[in-house]
Design an enzyme around this catalytic site. Sequence first.
Site, PDB file in Angstrom:
ATOM      1  N   ASP A 195      44.150  44.088  41.788  1.00 47.05           N
ATOM      2  CA  ASP A 195      45.369  43.370  41.358  1.00 47.05           C
ATOM      3  C   ASP A 195      46.500  44.314  41.002  1.00 47.05           C
ATOM      4  O   ASP A 195      47.668  43.934  41.024  1.00 47.05           O
ATOM      5  CB  ASP A 195      45.117  42.561  40.062  1.00 47.05           C
ATOM      6  CG  ASP A 195      43.969  41.603  40.158  1.00 47.05           C
ATOM      7  OD1 ASP A 195      43.645  41.180  41.276  1.00 47.05           O
ATOM      8  OD2 ASP A 195      43.395  41.282  39.089  1.00 47.05           O
ATOM      9  N   HIS A 214      41.565  42.792  37.933  1.00 47.24           N
ATOM     10  CA  HIS A 214      40.706  43.435  38.938  1.00 47.24           C
ATOM     11  C   HIS A 214      41.416  44.730  39.341  1.00 47.24           C
ATOM     12  O   HIS A 214      42.654  44.786  39.345  1.00 47.24           O
ATOM     13  CB  HIS A 214      40.586  42.634  40.228  1.00 47.24           C
ATOM     14  CG  HIS A 214      40.044  41.247  40.108  1.00 47.24           C
ATOM     15  ND1 HIS A 214      40.810  40.170  39.759  1.00 47.24           N
ATOM     16  CD2 HIS A 214      38.803  40.755  40.348  1.00 47.24           C
ATOM     17  CE1 HIS A 214      40.073  39.073  39.781  1.00 47.24           C
ATOM     18  NE2 HIS A 214      38.850  39.395  40.127  1.00 47.24           N
TER      19      HIS A 214
HETATM   20  C1  XUL Z   1      36.770  33.226  41.105  1.00 52.00           C
HETATM   21  C2  XUL Z   1      36.991  33.723  39.733  1.00 52.00           C
HETATM   22  C3  XUL Z   1      37.369  35.154  39.626  1.00 52.00           C
HETATM   23  C4  XUL Z   1      36.749  35.847  38.464  1.00 52.00           C
HETATM   24  C5  XUL Z   1      37.009  37.327  38.418  1.00 52.00           C
HETATM   25  O1  XUL Z   1      36.390  31.906  41.178  1.00 52.00           O
HETATM   26  O2  XUL Z   1      36.907  32.985  38.798  1.00 52.00           O
HETATM   27  O3  XUL Z   1      38.746  35.222  39.571  1.00 52.00           O
HETATM   28  O4  XUL Z   1      37.206  35.304  37.266  1.00 52.00           O
HETATM   29  O5  XUL Z   1      36.644  37.974  39.585  1.00 52.00           O
END
Ligand code: XUL
Length: 438
Positions: free
Chosen positions: A103, A100
């Site tokens: 992150d 992300h």
């Molecule tokens: C949350 C989840 C996230 C997604 C990416 O449950 O799985 O980490 O994978 O935003």
Amino acid sequence: MSEIFNVPAIKYEGPKSKNPLAFKYYDKDRVIMGKKMSEHLKFAMAWWHNLCACGTDMFGRDTAEKSFGAVPGTMEHAKAKVDAGFEFMSKLGVEYFCFHDADIIPAADDIKETNKRLDEITDYILEKMNETGIKCLWGTANMFSDPRFMNGAGSTNSADVFCFAAAQVKKALDLTVKLGGKGYVFWGGREGYETLLNTDVKFEQENIARLMRLAIDYGRKIGFDGDFYIEPKPKEPMKHQYDFDASTAIGFLKQYGLDKDFKMNIEANHATLAGHTFQHELRISAINGMLGSIDANQGDLLLGWDTDEFPFDVYEATMCMYEVLKSGGFLNGGLNFDAKNRRPSNTHEDMFLGFILGMDTFALGLIKAAEIIEDGRIDGFVADKYSSFNSEIGQKIRSGNVTLEELSDYACAMGKPANPGSGKQEYLESVINNIMFG
Ligand code: XUL
Ligand code: CO
């Protein structure tokens, strides 16, 4: 550069090895059904769990130490996480990562400054990628942690917040393309509702679709030729999330004409929260041509939330890889360990042990899935089960070349239909056990 992890490179030693820091089943160059294990499995590290999460939960603080020699919240720490991440992946032979925006840097108050930091850190990540050959599997924008998204991102009631979400998607797409990622994920953690008393569902769903359309148009313009993914999840953090499961998400994509550009990113733990098996969600995606990528983890069926455990259930991994193999394997996707160590497993060595567990589980799953296909009893049974449709009347039904009156005439002439035949579930389950342990 000095090493961060006091752990050796992890090698394959085979099933007889008792070395905790060795693979027992993941033998990356072993060829299964014509392809190397590493090419079938395409393991990825989730930046957030592995390099950011330190064990904080609703009831207690961090238990793990992941400063990697820098002060958390600084750009030095962001860089130290890059160093740690690439050393970690190199030592394990993990060839991909997912991230992300939030992150990889500490966000600033001003989005322009945040974007500058993102540019700087991705320059550094790119250097490391070139040095190691490690690749980006997919990128995404975190549109759920910041308070501005409390009423949703695409589904927000605030046009200004919608613009902020759009800016994050734009930047995360820029970064994904810069890093050569072939996937872009929408996980709608805040895209849902707590109560219909304050929610216009139609309005919100239309706006989510608009944001996705804008992302497709922009992504294709800047040369993103990979797949967009929806990652379905029924609940948590919202009481009801719009991307409840694969069927719901696929219906949504088709309704808004987004289905040519989107596929599913199926997460095991999300599937079980939706009351489905992992395999069910994979099958529904595959039959719609939308099995894109997988968040490989495991939930706890006794708990009603997303525990994101490293997968150890070999049956589940086998049925997952069976679906992946039958659908032709990953194109742009892979197996991203959206998984975290249990809170008391708080050492750096535990980070490696989690991945060794997950990678060995999926390696075994791949081996056993290939055996199920090569054995042929399961697929043979299913083909045979529907063989009455090879008859003349069966083919007419399948081709759509028949009327309801003709079928009625056929039934009246026939009298009582023969017994359709046993489903043989217990036999088929024993076949699976035989392949697993035979
Ligand atoms: C949350 C989840 C996230 C997604 C990416 O449950 O799985 O980490 O994978 O935003
Ligand atoms: Co996930």
